[in-house]
Design a protein around this motif. Structure first.
Motif, short mmCIF file in Angstrom:
data_model
loop_
_atom_site.label_atom_id
_atom_site.label_comp_id
_atom_site.label_asym_id
_atom_site.label_seq_id
_atom_site.Cartn_x
_atom_site.Cartn_y
_atom_site.Cartn_z
N TYR A 167 13.46 37.10 58.03
CA TYR A 167 13.20 38.16 57.05
C TYR A 167 14.36 38.33 56.09
N THR A 179 14.05 36.12 53.02
CA THR A 179 13.07 36.66 52.06
C THR A 179 13.71 37.77 51.23
N ASN A 180 14.45 38.65 51.89
CA ASN A 180 15.09 39.77 51.19
C ASN A 180 16.18 39.28 50.24
N ARG A 197 16.39 36.33 48.78
CA ARG A 197 15.75 35.68 47.63
C ARG A 197 15.22 36.72 46.65
N ALA A 198 14.59 37.78 47.19
CA ALA A 198 14.06 38.82 46.31
C ALA A 198 15.18 39.46 45.50
N ASP A 239 10.46 47.19 54.99
CA ASP A 239 9.54 46.32 55.72
C ASP A 239 9.06 46.96 57.01
#
Length: 560
Positions: A11, A14-15, A17-18, A188
Protein backbone atom coordinates in the motif's frame (compact mmCIF):
# COMPACT_ATOMS: atom_id res chain seq x y z
CA UNK A 1 -20.21 -1.71 12.56
CA UNK A 2 -17.63 -0.74 9.94
CA UNK A 3 -16.11 -3.58 7.95
CA UNK A 4 -12.36 -3.86 8.67
CA UNK A 5 -10.22 -2.78 5.71
CA UNK A 6 -7.23 -4.92 4.78
CA UNK A 7 -4.49 -2.94 3.07
CA UNK A 8 -2.46 -4.40 0.22
CA UNK A 9 1.08 -5.48 1.27
CA UNK A 10 2.58 -2.67 -0.83
CA UNK A 11 0.00 0.00 0.00
CA UNK A 12 2.91 2.34 0.76
CA UNK A 13 4.04 2.18 -2.88
CA UNK A 14 0.57 3.11 -4.14
CA UNK A 15 0.56 6.09 -1.78
CA UNK A 16 4.08 7.15 -2.74
CA UNK A 17 3.23 7.03 -6.44
CA UNK A 18 0.07 9.07 -5.85
CA UNK A 19 2.10 11.70 -3.99
CA UNK A 20 4.89 12.12 -6.55
CA UNK A 21 2.44 11.95 -9.48
CA UNK A 22 0.27 14.65 -7.87
CA UNK A 23 3.28 16.96 -7.41
CA UNK A 24 4.67 16.28 -10.87
CA UNK A 25 1.31 17.00 -12.51
CA UNK A 26 0.88 20.34 -10.72
CA UNK A 27 4.38 21.61 -9.97
CA UNK A 28 6.56 20.20 -12.75
CA UNK A 29 7.59 23.67 -14.05
CA UNK A 30 8.82 24.62 -10.55
CA UNK A 31 10.88 21.47 -9.94
CA UNK A 32 14.66 21.40 -10.37
CA UNK A 33 16.43 19.22 -12.93
CA UNK A 34 17.55 16.92 -10.11
CA UNK A 35 14.00 16.53 -8.81
CA UNK A 36 12.68 15.74 -12.26
CA UNK A 37 15.48 13.19 -12.81
CA UNK A 38 14.62 11.60 -9.47
CA UNK A 39 11.01 11.20 -10.58
CA UNK A 40 12.01 9.78 -13.99
CA UNK A 41 14.52 7.35 -12.47
CA UNK A 42 11.96 6.06 -10.00
CA UNK A 43 9.29 5.64 -12.68
CA UNK A 44 11.69 3.54 -14.79
CA UNK A 45 12.26 0.99 -11.99
CA UNK A 46 10.60 -2.41 -11.81
CA UNK A 47 8.02 -2.85 -9.06
CA UNK A 48 10.31 -4.73 -6.63
CA UNK A 49 12.92 -1.97 -6.84
CA UNK A 50 10.26 0.67 -6.30
CA UNK A 51 8.97 -1.20 -3.27
CA UNK A 52 12.44 -1.47 -1.73
CA UNK A 53 13.29 2.16 -2.36
CA UNK A 54 10.08 3.46 -0.78
CA UNK A 55 10.55 1.09 2.18
CA UNK A 56 14.04 2.46 2.82
CA UNK A 57 13.08 6.06 2.15
CA UNK A 58 10.28 5.82 4.72
CA UNK A 59 12.33 3.94 7.31
CA UNK A 60 14.66 5.42 9.90
CA UNK A 61 18.20 4.34 9.07
CA UNK A 62 21.53 5.29 10.60
CA UNK A 63 22.27 8.87 9.50
CA UNK A 64 25.55 9.43 7.68
CA UNK A 65 27.14 11.95 5.35
CA UNK A 66 26.32 9.59 2.46
CA UNK A 67 22.62 9.22 3.32
CA UNK A 68 20.63 6.93 5.63
CA UNK A 69 22.53 3.64 6.05
CA UNK A 70 21.07 0.13 6.18
CA UNK A 71 22.61 -3.33 6.44
CA UNK A 72 21.55 -5.41 3.48
CA UNK A 73 21.33 -8.58 5.64
CA UNK A 74 18.78 -6.93 7.95
CA UNK A 75 16.31 -6.10 5.20
CA UNK A 76 13.39 -8.53 4.96
CA UNK A 77 10.17 -7.63 3.15
CA UNK A 78 7.77 -10.42 2.25
CA UNK A 79 6.19 -8.53 -0.64
CA UNK A 80 9.56 -8.06 -2.43
CA UNK A 81 10.22 -11.21 -4.46
CA UNK A 82 13.95 -10.70 -5.18
CA UNK A 83 15.40 -8.21 -2.73
CA UNK A 84 19.09 -8.59 -3.77
CA UNK A 85 18.17 -7.96 -7.39
CA UNK A 86 16.00 -4.97 -6.41
CA UNK A 87 18.90 -3.49 -4.43
CA UNK A 88 21.25 -3.98 -7.39
CA UNK A 89 18.91 -2.15 -9.74
CA UNK A 90 18.61 0.72 -7.29
CA UNK A 91 22.39 1.00 -7.15
CA UNK A 92 22.49 1.05 -10.96
CA UNK A 93 19.82 3.78 -11.00
CA UNK A 94 21.78 5.91 -8.54
CA UNK A 95 19.08 5.70 -5.84
CA UNK A 96 21.25 3.58 -3.53
CA UNK A 97 25.02 3.56 -2.87
CA UNK A 98 26.71 0.34 -1.83
CA UNK A 99 29.42 0.50 0.85
CA UNK A 100 30.09 4.26 0.59
CA UNK A 101 33.52 5.36 1.81
CA UNK A 102 32.92 6.90 5.24
CA UNK A 103 34.84 7.46 8.47
CA UNK A 104 34.69 4.40 10.72
CA UNK A 105 32.59 6.27 13.29
CA UNK A 106 29.67 6.52 10.85
CA UNK A 107 29.59 2.75 10.37
CA UNK A 108 29.77 1.67 14.01
CA UNK A 109 26.11 2.42 14.99
CA UNK A 110 25.00 -0.19 12.42
CA UNK A 111 26.53 -3.07 14.36
CA UNK A 112 25.75 -4.69 17.69
CA UNK A 113 28.09 -4.61 20.68
CA UNK A 114 28.84 -8.28 20.22
CA UNK A 115 29.82 -7.74 16.57
CA UNK A 116 32.04 -4.79 17.44
CA UNK A 117 33.77 -6.68 20.26
CA UNK A 118 34.37 -9.67 17.99
CA UNK A 119 36.01 -7.52 15.29
CA UNK A 120 38.24 -5.50 17.61
CA UNK A 121 41.98 -6.06 17.00
CA UNK A 122 42.61 -5.91 20.75
CA UNK A 123 40.44 -7.52 23.44
CA UNK A 124 38.01 -5.11 25.09
CA UNK A 125 35.90 -5.64 28.25
CA UNK A 126 32.38 -6.88 27.52
CA UNK A 127 31.10 -4.58 30.28
CA UNK A 128 31.92 -1.42 28.29
CA UNK A 129 28.94 0.83 27.63
CA UNK A 130 28.09 1.42 23.99
CA UNK A 131 29.52 4.93 23.82
CA UNK A 132 32.74 3.89 25.56
CA UNK A 133 33.11 0.89 23.27
CA UNK A 134 32.80 2.98 20.11
CA UNK A 135 35.31 5.49 21.51
CA UNK A 136 37.78 2.69 22.30
CA UNK A 137 37.50 1.33 18.75
CA UNK A 138 38.06 4.77 17.23
CA UNK A 139 41.22 5.12 19.33
CA UNK A 140 42.79 2.00 17.84
CA UNK A 141 44.53 4.17 15.23
CA UNK A 142 46.04 2.13 12.39
CA UNK A 143 43.91 -0.87 13.35
CA UNK A 144 40.77 0.97 12.27
CA UNK A 145 41.24 -0.22 8.68
CA UNK A 146 41.46 -3.82 9.90
CA UNK A 147 38.30 -3.37 11.96
CA UNK A 148 36.49 -1.83 8.98
CA UNK A 149 37.49 -4.70 6.70
CA UNK A 150 36.27 -7.18 9.30
CA UNK A 151 32.91 -5.45 9.68
CA UNK A 152 32.30 -5.25 5.93
CA UNK A 153 33.75 -8.62 4.96
CA UNK A 154 30.38 -10.37 5.07
CA UNK A 155 28.07 -7.37 4.96
CA UNK A 156 26.81 -4.98 2.30
CA UNK A 157 25.80 -1.52 3.42
CA UNK A 158 23.29 0.55 1.48
CA UNK A 159 22.96 4.34 1.61
CA UNK A 160 19.71 5.91 0.40
CA UNK A 161 20.21 8.59 -2.25
CA UNK A 162 18.03 11.47 -3.48
CA UNK A 163 16.12 11.75 -0.18
CA UNK A 164 16.50 15.52 -0.43
CA UNK A 165 14.52 15.47 -3.68
CA UNK A 166 11.68 13.61 -2.01
CA UNK A 167 11.67 16.29 0.69
CA UNK A 168 10.71 18.80 -2.02
CA UNK A 169 7.91 16.53 -3.22
CA UNK A 170 6.65 16.16 0.36
CA UNK A 171 6.77 19.91 0.91
CA UNK A 172 4.78 20.58 -2.25
CA UNK A 173 2.23 17.91 -1.36
CA UNK A 174 1.74 18.45 2.38
CA UNK A 175 2.84 22.07 2.63
CA UNK A 176 5.17 21.05 5.47
CA UNK A 177 7.80 18.44 6.33
CA UNK A 178 6.03 17.11 9.44
CA UNK A 179 3.49 14.92 7.69
CA UNK A 180 4.13 11.68 5.90
CA UNK A 181 2.36 8.94 3.96
CA UNK A 182 0.41 7.91 7.07
CA UNK A 183 -2.33 10.30 5.96
CA UNK A 184 -3.04 8.00 3.05
CA UNK A 185 -3.24 5.00 5.37
CA UNK A 186 -5.86 6.72 7.51
CA UNK A 187 -7.87 7.47 4.39
CA UNK A 188 -7.54 3.89 3.11
CA UNK A 189 -8.63 2.51 6.48
CA UNK A 190 -11.72 4.70 6.35
CA UNK A 191 -10.77 6.61 9.50
CA UNK A 192 -11.10 9.98 7.78
CA UNK A 193 -13.12 11.37 4.91
CA UNK A 194 -12.15 14.70 3.42
CA UNK A 195 -14.03 17.50 1.71
CA UNK A 196 -13.71 17.78 -2.08
CA UNK A 197 -12.11 21.13 -2.91
CA UNK A 198 -10.40 22.32 -6.11
CA UNK A 199 -6.66 21.75 -6.47
CA UNK A 200 -5.96 23.36 -9.83
CA UNK A 201 -2.67 25.16 -10.41
CA UNK A 202 -3.96 28.70 -9.91
CA UNK A 203 -5.11 27.87 -6.37
CA UNK A 204 -1.96 26.02 -5.32
CA UNK A 205 0.12 27.52 -2.49
CA UNK A 206 3.47 27.46 -4.33
CA UNK A 207 3.56 29.73 -7.35
CA UNK A 208 7.34 30.12 -7.75
CA UNK A 209 10.53 28.17 -7.17
CA UNK A 210 11.70 30.91 -4.80
CA UNK A 211 8.82 30.02 -2.47
CA UNK A 212 9.77 26.35 -2.45
CA UNK A 213 13.43 27.11 -1.80
CA UNK A 214 12.64 29.49 1.03
CA UNK A 215 10.34 26.96 2.73
CA UNK A 216 13.07 24.30 2.42
CA UNK A 217 15.58 26.73 3.89
CA UNK A 218 13.20 27.46 6.77
CA UNK A 219 12.93 23.74 7.58
CA UNK A 220 16.71 23.40 7.41
CA UNK A 221 17.00 26.19 9.99
CA UNK A 222 14.26 24.61 12.09
CA UNK A 223 16.25 21.36 12.10
CA UNK A 224 19.27 23.24 13.44
CA UNK A 225 17.38 25.00 16.21
CA UNK A 226 17.62 22.34 18.92
CA UNK A 227 21.41 22.12 18.65
CA UNK A 228 21.66 25.93 18.51
CA UNK A 229 19.78 26.88 21.67
CA UNK A 230 22.27 25.46 24.19
CA UNK A 231 25.71 26.69 22.98
CA UNK A 232 24.93 30.36 23.51
CA UNK A 233 23.82 33.65 21.96
CA UNK A 234 26.32 33.73 19.08
CA UNK A 235 24.97 30.48 17.61
CA UNK A 236 21.39 31.69 18.04
CA UNK A 237 22.11 34.99 16.28
CA UNK A 238 23.97 33.18 13.50
CA UNK A 239 20.96 30.92 12.92
CA UNK A 240 18.62 33.92 12.90
CA UNK A 241 20.71 35.45 10.12
CA UNK A 242 20.34 32.28 8.04
CA UNK A 243 16.56 32.59 7.93
CA UNK A 244 15.10 33.51 4.54
CA UNK A 245 13.51 36.92 4.05
CA UNK A 246 10.11 35.55 3.08
CA UNK A 247 8.13 35.94 -0.13
CA UNK A 248 5.51 38.63 -0.62
CA UNK A 249 2.04 37.13 -0.41
CA UNK A 250 3.20 33.91 1.25
CA UNK A 251 1.54 34.27 4.65
CA UNK A 252 2.35 30.66 5.59
CA UNK A 253 6.09 31.25 5.25
CA UNK A 254 5.91 34.53 7.20
CA UNK A 255 4.05 32.78 10.02
CA UNK A 256 6.67 30.06 10.18
CA UNK A 257 9.55 32.53 10.15
CA UNK A 258 7.93 34.58 12.90
CA UNK A 259 7.39 31.46 14.99
CA UNK A 260 11.06 30.49 14.70
CA UNK A 261 12.30 34.02 15.39
CA UNK A 262 10.08 34.19 18.47
CA UNK A 263 11.57 30.93 19.77
CA UNK A 264 15.13 32.15 19.17
CA UNK A 265 14.44 35.53 20.74
CA UNK A 266 12.85 33.89 23.78
CA UNK A 267 16.00 31.85 24.33
CA UNK A 268 18.09 35.01 24.08
CA UNK A 269 15.89 36.46 26.82
CA UNK A 270 16.57 33.46 29.02
CA UNK A 271 20.29 34.01 28.49
CA UNK A 272 19.78 37.66 29.55
CA UNK A 273 20.79 38.90 26.10
CA UNK A 274 17.99 41.46 26.22
CA UNK A 275 19.19 43.84 23.51
CA UNK A 276 19.68 41.02 21.01
CA UNK A 277 16.29 39.53 21.94
CA UNK A 278 14.59 42.91 21.49
CA UNK A 279 16.13 43.37 18.04
CA UNK A 280 14.93 39.93 16.95
CA UNK A 281 11.42 40.56 18.33
CA UNK A 282 11.31 43.74 16.24
CA UNK A 283 11.55 41.57 13.13
CA UNK A 284 8.40 39.63 14.15
CA UNK A 285 4.99 40.91 13.15
CA UNK A 286 2.85 38.59 15.29
CA UNK A 287 2.12 38.10 19.00
CA UNK A 288 3.68 37.84 21.45
CA UNK A 289 6.53 39.93 19.99
CA UNK A 290 5.24 43.27 21.31
CA UNK A 291 4.42 41.72 24.68
CA UNK A 292 7.98 40.39 25.04
CA UNK A 293 9.45 43.74 24.00
CA UNK A 294 7.33 45.51 26.63
CA UNK A 295 8.55 43.08 29.29
CA UNK A 296 12.17 43.55 28.20
CA UNK A 297 11.82 47.34 28.31
CA UNK A 298 10.47 47.24 31.86
CA UNK A 299 13.14 44.77 32.94
CA UNK A 300 15.81 47.13 31.60
CA UNK A 301 14.23 50.05 33.47
CA UNK A 302 12.83 51.83 30.43
CA UNK A 303 9.35 52.39 31.85
CA UNK A 304 8.24 54.89 29.22
CA UNK A 305 9.11 52.50 26.37
CA UNK A 306 7.34 49.60 28.05
CA UNK A 307 4.17 51.58 28.66
CA UNK A 308 4.30 53.01 25.14
CA UNK A 309 4.33 49.48 23.75
CA UNK A 310 1.31 48.61 25.89
CA UNK A 311 -0.54 51.65 24.52
CA UNK A 312 0.44 50.64 20.99
CA UNK A 313 -1.07 47.21 21.56
CA UNK A 314 -4.28 48.69 23.01
CA UNK A 315 -4.63 50.99 20.00
CA UNK A 316 -4.46 48.06 17.56
CA UNK A 317 -4.39 44.64 19.28
CA UNK A 318 -3.65 41.62 17.11
CA UNK A 319 -5.90 39.44 19.27
CA UNK A 320 -7.77 39.47 22.54
CA UNK A 321 -4.98 37.79 24.51
CA UNK A 322 -2.56 40.54 23.49
CA UNK A 323 -5.11 43.18 24.53
CA UNK A 324 -5.66 41.53 27.93
CA UNK A 325 -1.89 41.46 28.48
CA UNK A 326 -1.51 45.16 27.67
CA UNK A 327 -4.39 46.17 29.95
CA UNK A 328 -3.14 44.13 32.89
CA UNK A 329 0.64 44.53 32.51
CA UNK A 330 0.37 48.21 31.59
CA UNK A 331 -1.83 49.02 34.58
CA UNK A 332 0.31 47.07 37.07
CA UNK A 333 3.48 48.71 35.78
CA UNK A 334 1.97 52.19 35.77
CA UNK A 335 0.67 51.78 39.33
CA UNK A 336 3.99 50.46 40.62
CA UNK A 337 6.00 53.23 38.94
CA UNK A 338 3.59 56.06 39.72
CA UNK A 339 2.57 56.61 36.07
CA UNK A 340 -1.15 56.03 36.54
CA UNK A 341 -2.35 58.92 34.37
CA UNK A 342 -4.47 57.41 31.60
CA UNK A 343 -4.50 53.90 33.07
CA UNK A 344 -7.57 52.22 34.51
CA UNK A 345 -7.63 48.91 36.36
CA UNK A 346 -8.85 46.07 34.07
CA UNK A 347 -12.50 45.20 34.57
CA UNK A 348 -13.08 42.02 36.57
CA UNK A 349 -16.31 40.25 35.81
CA UNK A 350 -17.95 38.17 38.53
CA UNK A 351 -20.34 35.69 36.90
CA UNK A 352 -23.50 34.48 38.67
CA UNK A 353 -22.57 31.47 40.75
CA UNK A 354 -24.39 28.58 42.39
CA UNK A 355 -23.08 25.81 44.60
CA UNK A 356 -24.35 22.22 44.40
CA UNK A 357 -23.52 19.58 47.01
CA UNK A 358 -23.56 16.19 45.29
CA UNK A 359 -22.68 12.61 46.26
CA UNK A 360 -19.23 11.72 44.97
CA UNK A 361 -19.33 9.23 42.09
CA UNK A 362 -16.93 7.83 39.46
CA UNK A 363 -18.60 9.76 36.60
CA UNK A 364 -17.20 13.06 35.31
CA UNK A 365 -18.25 15.97 37.47
CA UNK A 366 -19.82 17.64 34.42
CA UNK A 367 -22.13 14.66 33.88
CA UNK A 368 -23.10 14.63 37.53
CA UNK A 369 -23.88 18.34 37.30
CA UNK A 370 -25.95 17.77 34.16
CA UNK A 371 -28.01 15.12 35.94
CA UNK A 372 -28.47 17.44 38.90
CA UNK A 373 -29.74 20.28 36.69
CA UNK A 374 -31.95 18.00 34.67
CA UNK A 375 -33.45 15.81 37.37
CA UNK A 376 -32.40 17.25 40.70
CA UNK A 377 -34.25 19.24 43.28
CA UNK A 378 -33.89 22.50 41.30
CA UNK A 379 -37.30 21.82 39.77
CA UNK A 380 -38.17 25.28 38.40
CA UNK A 381 -35.33 24.94 35.90
CA UNK A 382 -35.57 21.21 35.30
CA UNK A 383 -35.40 20.25 31.65
CA UNK A 384 -32.91 18.73 29.24
CA UNK A 385 -29.21 19.25 29.87
CA UNK A 386 -26.34 18.32 27.54
CA UNK A 387 -22.60 18.12 28.09
CA UNK A 388 -21.31 20.17 25.15
CA UNK A 389 -18.18 22.07 26.27
CA UNK A 390 -16.63 23.43 23.03
CA UNK A 391 -18.48 21.18 20.58
CA UNK A 392 -21.91 22.81 20.20
CA UNK A 393 -21.15 26.37 19.13
CA UNK A 394 -18.06 25.39 17.14
CA UNK A 395 -20.03 22.62 15.48
CA UNK A 396 -23.02 24.75 14.52
CA UNK A 397 -20.68 27.43 13.19
CA UNK A 398 -18.84 24.81 11.14
CA UNK A 399 -22.08 23.56 9.64
CA UNK A 400 -23.36 27.09 8.97
CA UNK A 401 -20.22 28.30 7.15
CA UNK A 402 -19.06 24.93 5.78
CA UNK A 403 -18.72 26.14 2.20
CA UNK A 404 -16.73 29.21 3.27
CA UNK A 405 -14.29 27.16 5.36
CA UNK A 406 -13.54 25.02 2.30
CA UNK A 407 -13.69 27.83 -0.27
CA UNK A 408 -10.83 27.71 -2.83
CA UNK A 409 -8.78 30.53 -1.31
CA UNK A 410 -5.35 30.59 -3.00
CA UNK A 411 -2.80 28.78 -0.85
CA UNK A 412 -5.34 27.17 1.49
CA UNK A 413 -5.15 23.60 0.20
CA UNK A 414 -2.05 21.61 -0.71
CA UNK A 415 -3.49 18.12 -1.20
CA UNK A 416 -6.75 16.13 -1.02
CA UNK A 417 -6.25 15.08 2.62
CA UNK A 418 -6.79 18.25 4.64
CA UNK A 419 -9.36 18.44 7.40
CA UNK A 420 -8.93 22.23 7.35
CA UNK A 421 -7.41 24.96 5.20
CA UNK A 422 -3.75 25.45 6.00
CA UNK A 423 -4.37 28.89 7.57
CA UNK A 424 -7.31 27.81 9.73
CA UNK A 425 -5.64 28.37 13.11
CA UNK A 426 -3.89 31.57 12.09
CA UNK A 427 -4.77 35.28 12.22
CA UNK A 428 -5.07 35.23 8.40
CA UNK A 429 -8.06 32.88 8.32
CA UNK A 430 -10.80 35.45 8.86
CA UNK A 431 -9.36 38.41 6.89
CA UNK A 432 -8.86 36.30 3.75
CA UNK A 433 -12.56 35.33 3.82
CA UNK A 434 -13.92 38.47 5.47
CA UNK A 435 -16.42 39.44 2.76
CA UNK A 436 -17.98 35.96 2.63
CA UNK A 437 -18.21 35.67 6.42
CA UNK A 438 -19.67 39.14 6.86
CA UNK A 439 -22.31 38.51 4.21
CA UNK A 440 -23.25 35.16 5.74
CA UNK A 441 -23.57 36.66 9.22
CA UNK A 442 -25.57 39.62 7.91
CA UNK A 443 -28.07 37.17 6.39
CA UNK A 444 -28.32 35.09 9.57
CA UNK A 445 -31.79 34.57 10.95
CA UNK A 446 -33.37 31.54 12.56
CA UNK A 447 -34.63 30.14 9.25
CA UNK A 448 -31.42 30.59 7.26
CA UNK A 449 -29.33 29.21 10.12
CA UNK A 450 -31.48 26.09 10.48
CA UNK A 451 -31.65 25.56 6.72
CA UNK A 452 -27.88 25.65 6.18
CA UNK A 453 -27.08 23.65 9.32
CA UNK A 454 -29.46 20.82 8.46
CA UNK A 455 -28.39 20.81 4.81
CA UNK A 456 -24.74 20.34 5.71
CA UNK A 457 -25.62 17.97 8.54
CA UNK A 458 -27.23 15.65 5.99
CA UNK A 459 -24.87 16.14 3.05
CA UNK A 460 -21.52 16.24 4.86
CA UNK A 461 -22.07 13.63 7.56
CA UNK A 462 -18.73 12.11 8.60
CA UNK A 463 -16.51 14.41 6.51
CA UNK A 464 -13.67 16.00 8.46
CA UNK A 465 -14.18 19.64 9.42
CA UNK A 466 -11.98 21.47 11.97
CA UNK A 467 -15.02 22.87 13.78
CA UNK A 468 -17.34 19.86 13.68
CA UNK A 469 -17.09 16.91 16.07
CA UNK A 470 -19.81 14.73 14.59
CA UNK A 471 -20.10 12.38 17.56
CA UNK A 472 -20.78 15.36 19.86
CA UNK A 473 -23.69 16.73 17.79
CA UNK A 474 -26.69 14.44 18.29
CA UNK A 475 -29.79 15.42 16.38
CA UNK A 476 -31.81 16.06 19.56
CA UNK A 477 -29.24 18.59 20.79
CA UNK A 478 -29.16 20.43 17.47
CA UNK A 479 -32.95 20.60 17.28
CA UNK A 480 -33.22 22.17 20.73
CA UNK A 481 -30.29 24.55 20.22
CA UNK A 482 -31.60 25.86 16.89
CA UNK A 483 -35.11 26.25 18.30
CA UNK A 484 -34.22 27.85 21.66
CA UNK A 485 -31.16 30.06 21.02
CA UNK A 486 -32.08 33.41 19.43
CA UNK A 487 -30.53 34.26 16.06
CA UNK A 488 -28.85 37.37 17.52
CA UNK A 489 -27.07 35.23 20.12
CA UNK A 490 -25.80 32.90 17.39
CA UNK A 491 -24.54 35.91 15.43
CA UNK A 492 -22.64 37.34 18.40
CA UNK A 493 -21.16 33.95 19.27
CA UNK A 494 -20.10 33.32 15.68
CA UNK A 495 -18.50 36.74 15.34
CA UNK A 496 -16.38 36.21 18.42
CA UNK A 497 -15.35 32.71 17.36
CA UNK A 498 -14.33 33.85 13.89
CA UNK A 499 -12.45 36.93 15.14
CA UNK A 500 -9.74 34.73 16.69
CA UNK A 501 -10.60 31.12 16.06
CA UNK A 502 -7.33 29.72 17.40
CA UNK A 503 -8.00 31.12 20.89
CA UNK A 504 -11.78 31.44 21.07
CA UNK A 505 -12.76 27.92 20.03
CA UNK A 506 -11.95 26.73 23.56
CA UNK A 507 -13.08 27.88 27.00
CA UNK A 508 -16.81 27.61 26.28
CA UNK A 509 -19.13 26.38 29.06
CA UNK A 510 -19.44 22.66 29.81
CA UNK A 511 -23.24 22.37 29.77
CA UNK A 512 -26.27 23.77 28.03
CA UNK A 513 -29.57 23.56 29.88
CA UNK A 514 -32.91 23.76 28.12
CA UNK A 515 -35.47 24.40 30.89
CA UNK A 516 -38.94 22.92 30.47
CA UNK A 517 -40.38 26.45 30.50
CA UNK A 518 -38.34 27.45 27.43
CA UNK A 519 -35.15 29.31 26.64
CA UNK A 520 -31.66 28.05 27.43
CA UNK A 521 -28.74 28.62 29.80
CA UNK A 522 -25.01 27.96 29.56
CA UNK A 523 -23.41 26.44 32.66
CA UNK A 524 -19.71 26.26 33.44
CA UNK A 525 -19.02 23.47 35.95
CA UNK A 526 -16.20 23.61 38.47
CA UNK A 527 -15.42 20.64 40.66
CA UNK A 528 -13.87 20.82 44.12
CA UNK A 529 -10.65 22.84 44.00
CA UNK A 530 -11.09 23.80 40.34
CA UNK A 531 -10.91 27.45 39.27
CA UNK A 532 -12.03 29.41 36.23
CA UNK A 533 -9.36 29.83 33.56
CA UNK A 534 -8.69 33.15 31.86
CA UNK A 535 -10.24 32.12 28.53
CA UNK A 536 -13.35 30.90 30.40
CA UNK A 537 -13.63 34.20 32.27
CA UNK A 538 -13.40 36.11 28.99
CA UNK A 539 -16.23 34.03 27.53
CA UNK A 540 -18.38 34.62 30.62
CA UNK A 541 -17.76 38.37 30.43
CA UNK A 542 -18.76 38.25 26.76
CA UNK A 543 -22.01 36.47 27.67
CA UNK A 544 -22.82 39.18 30.19
CA UNK A 545 -22.13 41.93 27.64
CA UNK A 546 -24.55 40.34 25.13
CA UNK A 547 -27.24 39.16 27.57
CA UNK A 548 -26.53 35.50 26.91
CA UNK A 549 -27.85 33.49 29.91
CA UNK A 550 -25.06 31.83 31.89
CA UNK A 551 -23.83 30.87 35.34
CA UNK A 552 -21.07 28.97 37.09
CA UNK A 553 -21.96 25.86 39.06
CA UNK A 554 -19.48 24.95 41.80
CA UNK A 555 -19.76 21.30 42.83
CA UNK A 556 -18.87 20.22 46.35
CA UNK A 557 -18.85 16.62 47.52
CA UNK A 558 -21.42 15.55 50.05
CA UNK A 559 -19.81 14.51 53.32
CA UNK A 560 -20.36 10.81 54.18
Amino acid sequence: MAVPVELAPDYYLTNFRALVDFVMARYEPLLSDGERRFYTAFQALDIDSQRLYVRLLSRKGVPSSAGSLFRRSKLVYAEIDDLPRAAERLVEAGLLRRNPELPLGEYLPLFSKAELLACSSTPLPKTLKRQALELALLEQGADQAVLLDALLSTESLLAVQAAEHFETFKLCFFGNLRQDLTDYVLRDLGLYRYEDYPLDRRHLPFQSRAQIDQHLRYYDCLGQMESTLDPGPNMILALAEQLPDGVEGDATLHRRLDRLRLALARQLERLDELEAADQLYRRCTRPPARERRARIAIKRGDIDAGLALCREILAAPHNEAEQVFAESFGYRTARREGHLAGWEPPARYQPPTQTAVLPQAPERVELLAAAYLQEGSFRPQAGQCFYVENSLFNGVLGLFVWDIVFAPVPGAFFNPFQAAPSDFRTPDFYPLRRAAFEQRLAELDSDSLARRVWQHYREKQGIANPLVAWEALPKALLELALARIPAEHWRQLFQRLLSDIAHHRSGLPDLILFPAAGGYELVEVKGPGDRLQQNQLRWLAFFAEHQIPHRVLHVEWQQP
